[in-house]
Design an enzyme around this catalytic site. Structure first.
Site, PDB file in Angstrom:
ATOM      1  CG  ASP A  22      -1.989  -1.051   1.182  1.00 52.74           C
ATOM      2  OD1 ASP A  22      -1.867  -2.008   0.378  1.00 52.74           O
ATOM      3  OD2 ASP A  22      -2.984  -0.931   1.935  1.00 52.74           O
ATOM      4  CE  LYS A  59      -5.187   1.960   2.505  1.00 55.60           C
ATOM      5  NZ  LYS A  59      -4.094   1.217   3.160  1.00 55.60           N
ATOM      6  CE  LYS A 115      -7.021  -1.251   2.722  1.00 58.98           C
ATOM      7  NZ  LYS A 115      -5.684  -1.757   3.067  1.00 58.98           N
TER       8      LYS A 115
END
Lengths: 314, 503, 294
Positions: free
Chosen positions: C131, C194, C230
């Site tokens: 991430d 995300k 996400k």
């Protein structure tokens, strides 16, 4: 006008130093004769012939409405400031030709005093309405605090093309009382002039023609109400009918009934004073009439409220 | 795992996943707390008359086509009694009340409506077929808001009319349609009462229930007898009301056709009148607009309330460059619209109000296809009983198509393209109607340019079908006369001194 | 290089409000709760994360609620790079992935080389998913090419590990920037986009997520590639989670209702989902006293 052809029947009023005028319609900034070729005689109270005036037909109505439709956006899209100036200019020109109107009114049977007071009132009323062009939305428009994230405002817009049915008298003030709110509103119009006293209205066309009013904004036709009200009230491209409450019930009902064909707005307000009243108490009747006509709510009658929404966000 | 899915995360292989076909289970609104009678009399002079079986008609639940309740059809003498009650109340009580007194009653009405909002929402959905989501979130809260807004005007009217002393008109005859029954009642009654008038109101014959329940609420408020009278019935009752010699004002919301009939019939009396009539709104979508929001705007513009909306954006005018993309997005969005039981909280499109209206919509779509249109419908399944029609778009139509020219009053959108701004304006204005239009563009100056040229009483820019009590609503041209809502809405219910002009 | 797409925030908010009126009951609610749990990236990203804390988190991931043996496990645990090896050792026989934040998380305020080293370290420790954070400062000053290049190089460094690109939408200032950053990240090679690090408020909001989902939809139409989504931070209740699932369904379709394409980055959400689950099964409202607080 001076070098215009004069092929009308020779008037008895002709003298060496005064050439009588041919009174014609005013359509699209021009002075055409009625398409019908017919005329009627306007006479003084003593029966003396004053002038021949066109007996317009439904085709003149058609041409006038066409001109008005074409001109409407041009007039409406001028800035409010500009429309105010043009209307003020009308008052200036009218003021300069004051004597001409007084003479015509006297020919028709006005007292000198009544004629003078009426023309003064006309000038005053034009100046009054000229000042409304850039204020109507400030007084009567609104920003509406809706309960959501939107900016919302209402402003007044012209309705479109108006048919104006002038009262018989006061010969100029009565017509102006109906016309001026419409000019402020941004409408274009077809005026049916007073039958009995058409001359001041016809001459007013010359004032309009020299006052920067765009051609077609105001159109004037003369003739019989019985011949002109039906075609104008039935016309599918006329959006508003305005008249004076003194109009014969028969015609008024006709306007109301025919308005249903395209949901015309129909409004009648008071601008009528009889010639007798004008002559017997000119001061009182004219000041009452002017007071009643100086009403910005007349402008609202002949406008549409348009409300616009827009989201407010980053 | 397909080639295309090469980017998916390793969980795919580590954890066994079953492809999910997730759909929403039934979520019916409870109706256990809602009561109504099987039959109703008329509400005249503060109480209900006896229900008259010999002079009655039934109202069906359009979700299943079954009879929901029966109403008394008001006769000429019933209407006369209602007008007399209104006259007496005007002259004896209401017309003499101070603005402050009137405002107190109106505030209480607003409050009671808020308290009983869910009950009214359920009844509105059962009676008219609109989804509970809309009656709950829009119709009923807005109806209360209109009462609250006009309550506040009752004691401030002199500020609404600079230089004038507003006076009430007297007895107002009001006729409302079936698409927003209680909301239209509020639009009519709230300003009328705020200005000191009394009212005889006729609801539409297919949707009388919330108006009748509203009478119960008025009794709870203690509104003086005769100030509001409700007469149920169809066209005949409406005619008795319009023809009654002792009314002072007509306010009508409904079709242009009926509006014209009324205008002709009141011509001799020169009655003050306001009309809210039909529409054929254009939704002008420029290529620089926020397209996702615009697509949602289209959904609100045409599929709100099954398209039974006079100001619906029923004609999409989309700029050529984005037409394909917009239509694609719209079709995708339509796949998620749920047609079904009006009382299910997830229903987006409820039942068509009546069998007749359903047939009208079906006829129009058939005609459209015959005239060369291509039809696309949302894929939602339709209930097997009751009156339903799927959200539909028609492409390949032209300005001359009847589906483009005439008001369908259903969930049917026509789609045309345009190239230039002026072409869009011309197409939008090329109709006898002029109620509402929408403009979608990211460019501020274009909004004002287009907005100023559109001939309609409402211009929704980058939004559509928004309503608010402070916001005037009403049409140009054959869409009506006068405005409802906001400051302008008061004009319709007062006379102003010295000029005899009434607006 | 990336078009600026106009977005009207009021319109987005209205669409969100309408999505939130969906009423999810009975079997569709159970289905959604099951899905939410399977989509969860159970996260701990604190400076105080000790071995004990990470061990505890991994156990929760494996056994969310011992009373119900057939309850699904979460999709992944998300930890700092220096805790990846530990998590890996606990979860190696499970289906649960190890996600690690990298690239000078959460600010991204370091050199590209250090960011790449960070990624290489996390991958070498056994991270399945990376991430990363984008350089918001560079993005806001219009250095789109720099942001793009960073993502592309980090994607390369990931090797077989999958790349989630954190936009940190709370710092981007407008939905139009969110859309632009989404498009840029997907074009540069993101497998997932995300919303947030969880260190900035606001974190995930529904309007932001809707805009990102629309970007994913349009990218799919244009390229055929399915990118994952996400939302992270601020999602604490099952109700919120279900509203997000409704949004995914009605924006992207059922295809995206899968842990391979949608994740929740959350910590306290897990217990609320479990409580709702048990409530649906038993009819009783639950107390947190009966759910392990990890």
């Amino acid at each position: 006008m001076a070098n215009e052809q004069t092929n009308h029947p020779t008037s008895q009023a002709t003298t060496m130093n005064s050439i009588p005028k041919t009174y014609k319609n005013y359509i699209n900034g021009e002075f055409p004769r009625t398409e019908s070729g017919r005329y009627y005689s306007v006479e003084a109270l003593d029966g003396k012939h004053i002038a021949n005036v066109g007996l317009s037909s439904k085709k003149d109505v058609r041409n006038a409405v066409q001109a008005a439709r074409k001109a409407q956006a041009t007039w409406a899209q001028k800035t409010a400031y500009n429309r105010g100036q043009i209307m003020y200019r009308i008052a200036e020109i009218l003021s300069g030709r004051r004597e001409q109107f007084i003479n015509e009114m006297i020919l028709l049977g006005y007292s000198q005093e009544a004629a003078e007071l009426e023309i003064n009132a006309c000038i005053e009323l034009i100046v009054y309405f000229a000042g409304w062009t850039d204020k109507i939305d400030q007084v009567f428009g609104s920003v509406n605090p809706v309960a959501s994230d939107h900016f919302n405002f209402s402003r007044h817009e012209p309705v479109g093309v108006v048919g104006i049915i002038s009262p018989e008298t006061p010969s100029l003030l009565g017509m102006l009382g109906l016309l001026l709110p419409n000019m402020v509103a941004g409408n274009s119009q077809v005026i049916i002039a007073s039958k009995q006293f058409p001359l001041p209205t016809c001459t007013f066309a010359e004032v309009l023609a020299t006052s920067d009013v765009p051609a077609g904004t105001v159109n004037i036709i003369t003739g019989l109400k019985s011949e002109l009200i039906p075609p104008i009230s039935q016309h599918m491209d006329v959006d508003v009918l305005v008249g004076d409450v003194s109009l014969d019930t028969e015609f008024r009902v006709l306007c109301e009934v025919e308005s249903a064909s395209n949901m015309k707005r129909v409004y009648f307000w008071e601008s009528f004073i009889s010639l007798d009243e004008l002559n017997s108490s000119p001061n009182e009747t004219i000041s009452t009439c002017v007071h009643s006509l100086k009403d910005p709510y007349h402008i609202l009658h002949v406008q549409e409220v348009k409300t616009t929404w827009h989201p407010i966000s980053e | 795992m397909s080639e295309k899915n090469s980017s998916v995360l390793p969980t795919q292989s580590k954890q066994t996943t079953v492809p999910i076909d997730w759909s929403y289970a039934e979520a019916p609104e409870s109706i256990s707390h809602v009561t109504f009678n099987k039959s109703y009399g008329l509400f005249i002079n503060g109480s209900f008359t006896e229900y008259n079986e010999n002079q009655s008609f039934e109202s069906t639940n359009p979700a299943n086509g079954e009879c929901l309740y029966r109403c008394t059809e008001a006769s000429e003498s019933d209407v006369d009694a209602a007008v007399k009650a209104a006259r007496t109340a005007f002259e004896g009580v209401w017309g003499n009340y101070s603005g402050t007194q009137r405002s107190h009653y109106l505030y209480r009405i607003a409050r009671l409506l808020q308290e009983r909002a869910r009950e009214f929402a359920v009844l509105e959905s059962m009676d008219g077929g609109k989804p509970i989501r809309e009656s709950r979130d829009i119709d009923i809260p807005l109806a209360a808001a209109y009462f609250f807004y006009y309550a506040g005007w009752a004691d401030k009217l002199s500020y609404a009319f600079p230089g004038k002393t507003p006076k009430p008109l007297g007895v107002c005859a009001q006729i409302i349609p079936w698409n927003f029954p209680l909301l239209m009642l509020a639009w009519k009654i709230a300003p009328a009462l705020a200005c000191g008038n009394t009212v005889v109101l006729k609801p539409a014959e297919t949707t009388s229930l919330t108006a009748l329940k509203f009478c119960e609420l008025l009794q709870d408020v203690g509104l003086p007898d005769g100030v509001v009278n409700i007469v149920t019935g169809a066209a005949k009752t409406g005619e008795y009301l319009v023809q009654h010699p002792d009314i002072d004002k007509i306010a009508f919301t409904g079709s242009t056709e009926v509006g014209k009939v009324i205008q002709r019939s009141i011509a001799e009396r020169q009655l003050p009148s306001t009309f809210e009539l039909g529409g054929k709104g254009a939704f002008i979508l420029f290529d620089d607009a926020a397209l996702n929001e615009a697509v949602e705007g289209i959904v609100n513009a045409i599929f709100f309330n099954q398209g039974h909306v006079c100001c619906a954006g029923s004609r999409l005018l989309v700029q050529e460059g984005v037409a394909e993309k917009v239509i694609d997005l719209l079709k995708k969005r339509m796949q998620h619209l749920i047609v079904g039981d009006p009382l299910d909280k997830n229903t987006d499109i409820g039942a068509i109000n009546s069998k007749e209206q359903l047939e009208t919509i079906q006829r129009y779509v058939k005609t459209g296809i015959q005239e060369g249109a291509t039809c696309f419908e949302c894929s939602s399944s339709l209930p097997t009983s009751g009156y339903y029609f799927p959200p539909t778009i028609l492409t390949g139509v032209s300005q001359s198509s009847s589906v483009v020219q005439e008001e369908i009053f259903g969930p049917v959108l026509t789609i045309q393209t345009f190239r230039t701004t002026d072409e869009a304006i011309e197409k939008a204005n090329n109709t006898p109607y002029g109620l509402a239009n929408g403009i979608w563009t990211d460019k501020g100056s274009k909004i004002f340019y287009v907005g100023s040229k559109l001939k309609s009483g409402v211009v929704w820019s980058n939004t559509y079908n928004k309503f608010d009590p402070t916001s005037p609503f009403g049409g140009y041209k054959e869409s009506g006369k006068g405005r409802e809502g906001g400051l302008s809405g008061l004009h319709a219910y007062v006379k102003l001194d010295n000029n005899g002009g009434v607006y | 290089m990336i078009d600026r797409i106009p977005i009207d925030a009021v319109g987005v908010q209205e669409r969100v409000a309408r999505l939130c009126t969906r009423s999810i009951k009975k079997e569709s609610k159970l289905q959604a709760l099951d899905l939410a749990l399977r989509m969860m990236d159970l996260t701990t990203l604190e400076g105080s994360d000790s071995e004990g804390k990470v061990r505890q988190l991994c156990n929760k991931a494996l056994h969310p609620y011992t009373e119900l043996p057939n309850i699904p496990s979460v999709a992944a645990v998300c930890v700092y790079p220096n805790r990846v090896a530990l998590a890996k050792s606990i979860l190696k026989d499970s289906s649960i992935s190890i996600a690690s934040v990298a690239t000078a998380f959460p600010s991204g305020m370091s050199s590209l080389q250090i960011k790449l080293d960070d990624v290489n370290y996390a991958v070498s420790e056994g991270a399945d998913e990376i991430d990363m954070v984008i350089s918001r400062g560079a993005f806001l000053s219009g250095e789109y090419a720099r942001v793009y290049d960073e993502i592309a190089q980090i994607k390369e460094a990931c090797g077989t590990a999958h790349l989630k690109v954190i936009l940190e939408t709370g710092e981007l200032g407008s939905l139009e920037n969110v859309r632009m950053a989404s498009d840029l990240a997907m074009k540069a090679g993101a497998d997932f986009i995300k919303t947030s690090t969880g260190k900035i408020t606001p974190a995930a909001t529904m309007p932001v997520v809707l805009v990102m989902l629309q970007a994913i939809r349009d990218f799919h139409v244009a390229t055929g590639k399915k990118i994952g989504m996400k939302p992270a931070g601020g999602i604490r209740s099952s109700k919120q989670a279900i509203q997000y699932l409704v949004m995914v369904k009605e924006t992207l379709g059922n295809d995206w209702l899968d842990p391979s394409l949608f994740r929740f980055g959350a910590s306290s959400l897990a217990n609320d989902v479990l409580m709702q689950w048990v409530k649906e099964k038993t009819g009783r409202y639950q107390s947190l006293n009966y759910f392990s607080n990890d």
